[in-house]
Design an enzyme around this catalytic site. Structure first.
Site, PDB file in Angstrom:
ATOM      1  N   ASN A  28     -22.891  76.029  28.933  1.00 17.55           N
ATOM      2  CA  ASN A  28     -22.841  75.587  27.539  1.00 17.55           C
ATOM      3  C   ASN A  28     -23.511  74.233  27.445  1.00 17.55           C
ATOM      4  OD1 ASN A  28     -22.033  75.521  24.770  1.00 17.55           O
ATOM      5  ND2 ASN A  28     -20.328  74.167  25.310  1.00 17.55           N
TER       6      ASN A  28
ATOM      7  N   HIS B 148     -23.166  70.828  25.047  1.00 17.69           N
ATOM      8  CA  HIS B 148     -22.286  70.223  24.048  1.00 17.69           C
ATOM      9  C   HIS B 148     -22.844  68.843  23.688  1.00 17.69           C
ATOM     10  CE1 HIS B 148     -18.628  69.651  21.787  1.00 17.69           C
ATOM     11  NE2 HIS B 148     -18.557  68.434  22.301  1.00 17.69           N
TER      12      HIS B 148
ATOM     13  N   ARG C 124     -18.123  79.893  18.812  1.00 20.89           N
ATOM     14  CA  ARG C 124     -16.885  80.664  18.815  1.00 20.89           C
ATOM     15  C   ARG C 124     -16.309  80.634  20.225  1.00 20.89           C
ATOM     16  NH1 ARG C 124     -15.007  86.634  18.184  1.00 20.89           N
ATOM     17  NH2 ARG C 124     -13.674  86.463  16.343  1.00 20.89           N
TER      18      ARG C 124
HETATM   19  C1  GAR Z   1     -26.296  71.848  19.269  1.00 19.64           C
HETATM   20  O1  GAR Z   1     -26.197  70.504  18.920  1.00 19.64           O
HETATM   21  C2  GAR Z   1     -25.261  72.220  20.316  1.00 19.64           C
HETATM   22  O2  GAR Z   1     -25.059  71.199  21.264  1.00 19.64           O
HETATM   23  C3  GAR Z   1     -24.040  72.408  19.473  1.00 19.64           C
HETATM   24  O3  GAR Z   1     -24.494  73.114  18.344  1.00 19.64           O
HETATM   25  C4  GAR Z   1     -25.848  72.746  18.101  1.00 19.64           C
HETATM   26  C5  GAR Z   1     -26.679  74.004  18.017  1.00 19.64           C
HETATM   27  O4  GAR Z   1     -27.980  73.699  17.608  1.00 19.64           O
HETATM   28  N1  GAR Z   1     -23.032  73.122  20.177  1.00 19.64           N
HETATM   29  C6  GAR Z   1     -21.745  72.826  20.102  1.00 19.64           C
HETATM   30  O5  GAR Z   1     -21.294  71.945  19.407  1.00 19.64           O
HETATM   31  C7  GAR Z   1     -20.845  73.695  20.986  1.00 19.64           C
HETATM   32  N2  GAR Z   1     -19.555  73.108  21.111  1.00 19.64           N
HETATM   33  P1  GAR Z   1     -29.148  74.742  17.836  1.00 19.64           P
HETATM   34  O6  GAR Z   1     -28.692  76.054  17.202  1.00 19.64           O
HETATM   35  O7  GAR Z   1     -30.311  74.151  17.120  1.00 19.64           O
HETATM   36  O8  GAR Z   1     -29.380  74.889  19.322  1.00 19.64           O
END
Ligand code: GAR
Length: 208
Positions: A113, A115, A97
């Site tokens: 963060n 990404h 979010r």
């Molecule tokens: C991860 O791949 C993270 O890089 C991505 O969500 C996933 C969360 O996995 N985040 C984004 O895309 C943010 N823009 P997790 O809950 O297993 O850590």
């Protein structure tokens, strides 16, 4: 960031399964991420898997459900919680979010963060599929500070992997995730060390 013997206090924000959060927690437990502790885990999704992990690890956790709430009000609640836990560094670990400007301003260059792409390529949702569909030869992940623009702040580190002929979006995502788990520990470690400067957009190691 670490001024002395005190541990840098981390606040984790997540929305989902929490594998990056678990990787950070394991790194701390195994001594691979020194100088930091996790003080609170916050989810905006009530049934996020990461909350179960926090419970199993005996870490404080809190749910601030965001559905139907104004962003500024929701984020103000999170901010109050993070401040009550005296958090120094906020780590977004699959927090899906956007954050409000006031929240970001409360932690200037103190929100990280991860990404799943080599930014500035493929910001936003489903970055791994975006990269796969685009046909890139090299994919990866980025640890960066959060600023007022989506997936945009100064880059702490990136890790790259080749896209294999045998890959599909699913296998590519899995291999990127394995890199994320290493990258986030390393990136947080660099920030926690305090041995850096941010020059424009450049994150550079400070040498004595
Ligand atoms: C991860 O791949 C993270 O890089 C991505 O969500 C996933 C969360 O996995 N985040 C984004 O895309 C943010 N823009 P997790 O809950 O297993 O850590």
């Amino acid at each position: 960031m670490s001024g002395g013997r005190n541990l840098v206090r981390l606040g984790i924000l997540l929305s989902g399964r929490g594998s990056n959060f678990l990787a950070i927690a394991e790194s701390i437990r195994q001594g691979r991420l020194k100088g930091a502790e996790i003080d609170v885990v916050i989810s905006n999704v009530p049934d996020a898997g990461g909350l179960k992990i926090a419970e199993e690890l005996g870490l404080a956790s809190k749910v601030f459900a965001s559905t139907g709430r104004k962003r500024a009000e929701h984020d103000a609640d999170m901010l109050t919680c993070l401040q009550a836990h005296k958090v120094d560094l906020v780590c977004l670990a699959g927090y899906m979010r956007l954050l409000s400007p006031d929240f970001i301003a409360a932690f200037p260059n103190r929100i990280l963060n991860i990404h799943p792409s080599l930014l500035p390529a493929f910001p936003g949702l489903d970055a791994q599929r975006q990269a796969f569909d685009y046909g890139v030869n090299v994919a990866g992940c980025t640890v960066h500070f959060v600023d007022d623009h989506l997936d945009h702040g100064p880059i702490v580190l990136q890790r790259a992997i080749p896209v294999l002929d045998s890959d599909d979006a699913h296998s590519l995502s899995a291999r990127i995730l394995a890199e994320e788990h290493l990258a986030y520990t390393e990136g947080i470690g660099r920030v926690v060390s305090g041995e850096y400067a941010i020059l424009g957009r450049r994150f550079v190691k400070r040498t004595h």
